[in-house]
Motif scaffolding. Structure first.
Motif, PDB file in Angstrom:
ATOM      1  N   TRP A 246       0.835  -1.210   0.000  1.00 17.34           N
ATOM      2  CA  TRP A 246       0.000   0.000   0.000  1.00 17.34           C
ATOM      3  C   TRP A 246       0.864   1.253   0.000  1.00 17.34           C
ATOM      4  O   TRP A 246       0.551   2.228  -0.701  1.00 17.34           O
ATOM      5  CB  TRP A 246      -0.915   0.015   1.217  1.00 17.34           C
ATOM      6  CG  TRP A 246      -1.752   1.266   1.268  1.00 17.34           C
ATOM      7  CD1 TRP A 246      -2.879   1.524   0.541  1.00 17.34           C
ATOM      8  CD2 TRP A 246      -1.502   2.431   2.041  1.00 17.34           C
ATOM      9  NE1 TRP A 246      -3.343   2.791   0.828  1.00 17.34           N
ATOM     10  CE2 TRP A 246      -2.524   3.368   1.743  1.00 17.34           C
ATOM     11  CE3 TRP A 246      -0.522   2.772   2.958  1.00 17.34           C
ATOM     12  CZ2 TRP A 246      -2.577   4.627   2.336  1.00 17.34           C
ATOM     13  CZ3 TRP A 246      -0.568   4.035   3.557  1.00 17.34           C
ATOM     14  CH2 TRP A 246      -1.582   4.936   3.245  1.00 17.34           C
ATOM     15  N   ALA A 250       0.667   4.157  -2.714  1.00 15.80           N
ATOM     16  CA  ALA A 250       0.495   5.557  -2.329  1.00 15.80           C
ATOM     17  C   ALA A 250       1.640   6.409  -2.860  1.00 15.80           C
ATOM     18  O   ALA A 250       1.435   7.553  -3.295  1.00 15.80           O
ATOM     19  CB  ALA A 250       0.400   5.667  -0.811  1.00 15.80           C
ATOM     20  N   ILE A 299     -10.198  12.661  -2.686  1.00 14.14           N
ATOM     21  CA  ILE A 299      -9.472  11.827  -1.732  1.00 14.14           C
ATOM     22  C   ILE A 299      -9.994  10.394  -1.716  1.00 14.14           C
ATOM     23  O   ILE A 299      -9.215   9.436  -1.756  1.00 14.14           O
ATOM     24  CB  ILE A 299      -9.562  12.442  -0.319  1.00 14.14           C
ATOM     25  CG1 ILE A 299      -8.913  13.831  -0.305  1.00 14.14           C
ATOM     26  CG2 ILE A 299      -8.896  11.528   0.705  1.00 14.14           C
ATOM     27  CD1 ILE A 299      -9.085  14.570   0.997  1.00 14.14           C
ATOM     28  N   LEU A 303      -7.829   6.847  -2.116  1.00 11.06           N
ATOM     29  CA  LEU A 303      -7.616   6.121  -0.871  1.00 11.06           C
ATOM     30  C   LEU A 303      -8.245   4.727  -0.934  1.00 11.06           C
ATOM     31  O   LEU A 303      -7.605   3.721  -0.590  1.00 11.06           O
ATOM     32  CB  LEU A 303      -8.202   6.917   0.291  1.00 11.06           C
ATOM     33  CG  LEU A 303      -8.051   6.307   1.688  1.00 11.06           C
ATOM     34  CD1 LEU A 303      -6.579   6.140   2.032  1.00 11.06           C
ATOM     35  CD2 LEU A 303      -8.762   7.167   2.723  1.00 11.06           C
ATOM     36  N   SER A 306      -6.362   2.426  -3.579  1.00  7.54           N
ATOM     37  CA  SER A 306      -5.064   1.929  -3.117  1.00  7.54           C
ATOM     38  C   SER A 306      -5.228   0.895  -2.011  1.00  7.54           C
ATOM     39  O   SER A 306      -4.487  -0.101  -1.968  1.00  7.54           O
ATOM     40  CB  SER A 306      -4.198   3.093  -2.647  1.00  7.54           C
ATOM     41  OG  SER A 306      -4.821   3.794  -1.576  1.00  7.54           O
TER      42      SER A 306
END
Length: 502
Positions: A246, A250, A299, A303, A306
């Motif tokens: 992750w 990111a 966002i 988020l 991912s």
């Protein structure tokens, strides 16, 4: 006397014209790269077109719409890849134009231009511009869905429900991530008072019926198919590995928006407080609902995408980097305030131009420079038309019949399938992926088997020889790359499986 550049005056006076100019320039730039430096399709585009040629309701690659459209564009262009490239850049241009319309409805036309310019730097690094597929097609559909979602929620326009339902249905036919994206919209609607008021009418019910009607064929395929489903959840011992995965995803998202962050940093007022005559781009105040809408969809998709990819071990962000970062540019504009000062304009223009043009320059440069520096292959340098023409014509001369299918090395076979006869692609190593051609049908109708030749005899690899017993290899055929450089010539081994019967 204060001096204002022509670019700023154009943004103030003709914002739509600025958007049209920059989007058109980007499209022409990528088309130029494709025409001048691409002799074969990038990535998995050849496989996408080959799968689209079958017009299946669904495959292991996902929903069918992007595959169908790729085949249609290829046929309309006279079996030329330029048609698919044009379709890809049209999707990119449409997504940017829709983002301008959405941004103009929230922050006004002038600052909407800035949002589009920032979004272009994100999609330049985060999107496969010419490799048409589900991610490329999902970009304009997701942007349209957000636009009409705002018109329903923020502007109270009930007539937008029909367009919203069509776009939602098409998105479900485009990407497996559509369900997650629609759930994000539903979650935002339920969490706001305005959204709950909207749900009290019959319009959402009618829209839901349209969405189900559009997506029903693919839904039935998913329910009946054994090959489509989520990967297994990780065991407890793998959680640390998935956490690092992750972080890597990111980091990739941050890299995609690095040019945006650099532009924001260069425009910051605290770097050089001596500049007091910077031009200002003004907007009206953004209402709280609009601010929440923009921040949520800037966002939440990134988020959630991912996290899902990290949890299930997917190699890329679920839904695609460009799709999940669609609203980031607009979110930064909203966060910048009602007055945006354009400081250090020349430097900003230079950094923006480099960020937008760099991927195209790198693609063109790699096609020219890499063959001269070493023996590393450039996939887009393969002579796709020469390869397909040779094997199609060789089969027809030997058998006096039309080539029906091609098998062997998946990359080479997909290029042969692009030929003028449009042979079926048969993935003999994984025949369940190409149910339109079975091993028995291939043996009966005949076809061509191709592979990378490692010698001048053309001995097939053991796994291909095992799947095609009695295969008699022909003399390998050599092809030149776009630029040979230090690369060895492309040598392709091949054999003909003769059709049975008259």
């Amino acid at each position: 006397m204060r001096f204002t550049s022509l670019v700023v005056e154009l943004i103030r006076a003709r914002p739509r014209l600025v958007v049209v100019i920059v989007v058109l320039c980007q499209a022409l730039m990528w088309l130029g790269v494709a025409v001048l430096f691409y002799r074969s399709p990038p990535g998995q585009l050849a496989t996408t077109i080959a799968f689209g040629r079958e017009y299946q309701v669904g495959t292991d690659l996902g929903p069918p719409l992007s595959f169908w459209l790729s085949d249609i564009a290829y046929r309309v262009a006279g079996n030329h890849l330029l048609g698919v490239y044009v379709l890809a850049v049209l999707c990119s241009a449409l997504s940017l134009w829709v983002m301008y319309l959405l941004a103009a409805a929230i922050v006004g036309g002038q600052q909407a231009v800035l949002a589009v310019l920032l979004t272009m730097t994100i999609t330049a690094f985060g999107a496969p511009t010419l490799e048409f597929g589900p991610e490329v097609l999902a970009r304009p559909l997701w942007a349209l869905l957000l636009l009409h979602s705002w018109r329903i929620l923020g502007e109270g326009r009930r007539n937008a429900w029909f367009a919203w339902s069509i776009e939602a249905g098409l998105l479900l036919l485009t990407t497996p991530a559509a369900v997650g994206l629609l759930l994000l919209i539903a979650g935002f609607v339920v969490s706001t008072a305005q959204g709950r008021r909207v749900l009290r009418s019959f319009d959402p019910l009618f829209a839901l019926l349209v969405v189900v009607a559009l997506a029903l064929p693919y839904l039935i395929f998913v329910l009946r198919s054994d090959s489509v489903g989520l990967p297994a959840l990780p065991v407890l011992a793998e959680l640390s590995v998935r956490a690092w995965h992750w972080l890597a995803l990111a980091g990739g998202l941050l890299l995609a928006i690095s040019a945006v962050l650099l532009l924001v940093l260069l425009d910051a007022g605290w770097i050089d407080r001596g500049e007091t005559d910077a031009p200002i781009i003004y907007r009206r105040s953004v209402p709280p609902l609009a601010r929440d809408f923009v921040y949520c969809f800037a966002i939440a998709p990134a988020l959630a995408g991912s996290l899902i990819s990290a949890l299930f071990g997917l190699p890329t962000v679920y839904g695609g980097t460009a799709v999940t970062l669609t609203m980031v540019g607009l979110a930064l504009v909203v966060a910048s305030g009602d007055l945006i000062y354009l400081r250090r304009q020349r430097l900003l223009r230079l950094v923006w131009a480099v960020a937008v043009a760099a991927p195209a320059i790198l693609a063109a440069g790699s096609a020219v420079v890499l063959p001269l520096l070493g023996d590393r292959e450039v996939a887009t340098a393969m002579p796709a038309r020469d390869i397909s023409r040779f094997f199609v014509e060789s089969f027809e001369r030997r058998t006096n019949q039309r080539l029906q299918a091609v098998a062997g090395d998946p990359q080479l076979a997909s290029l042969v399938a692009l030929g003028r006869r449009r042979a079926h692609l048969f993935l003999d190593a994984t025949p369940q992926r190409t149910p339109w051609v079975t091993p028995a049908k291939f043996a009966e109708s005949g076809g061509v088997v191709v592979w990378r030749a490692s010698d001048t005899v053309g001995t097939p690899p053991p796994e291909i020889a095992q799947r095609f017993p009695g295969l008699v290899p022909e003399v390998p055929r050599s092809f030149d790359w776009l630029i040979n450089g230090r690369q060895p010539v492309l040598r392709i081994g091949w054999a003909i499986v003769r059709p049975k019967g008259p």
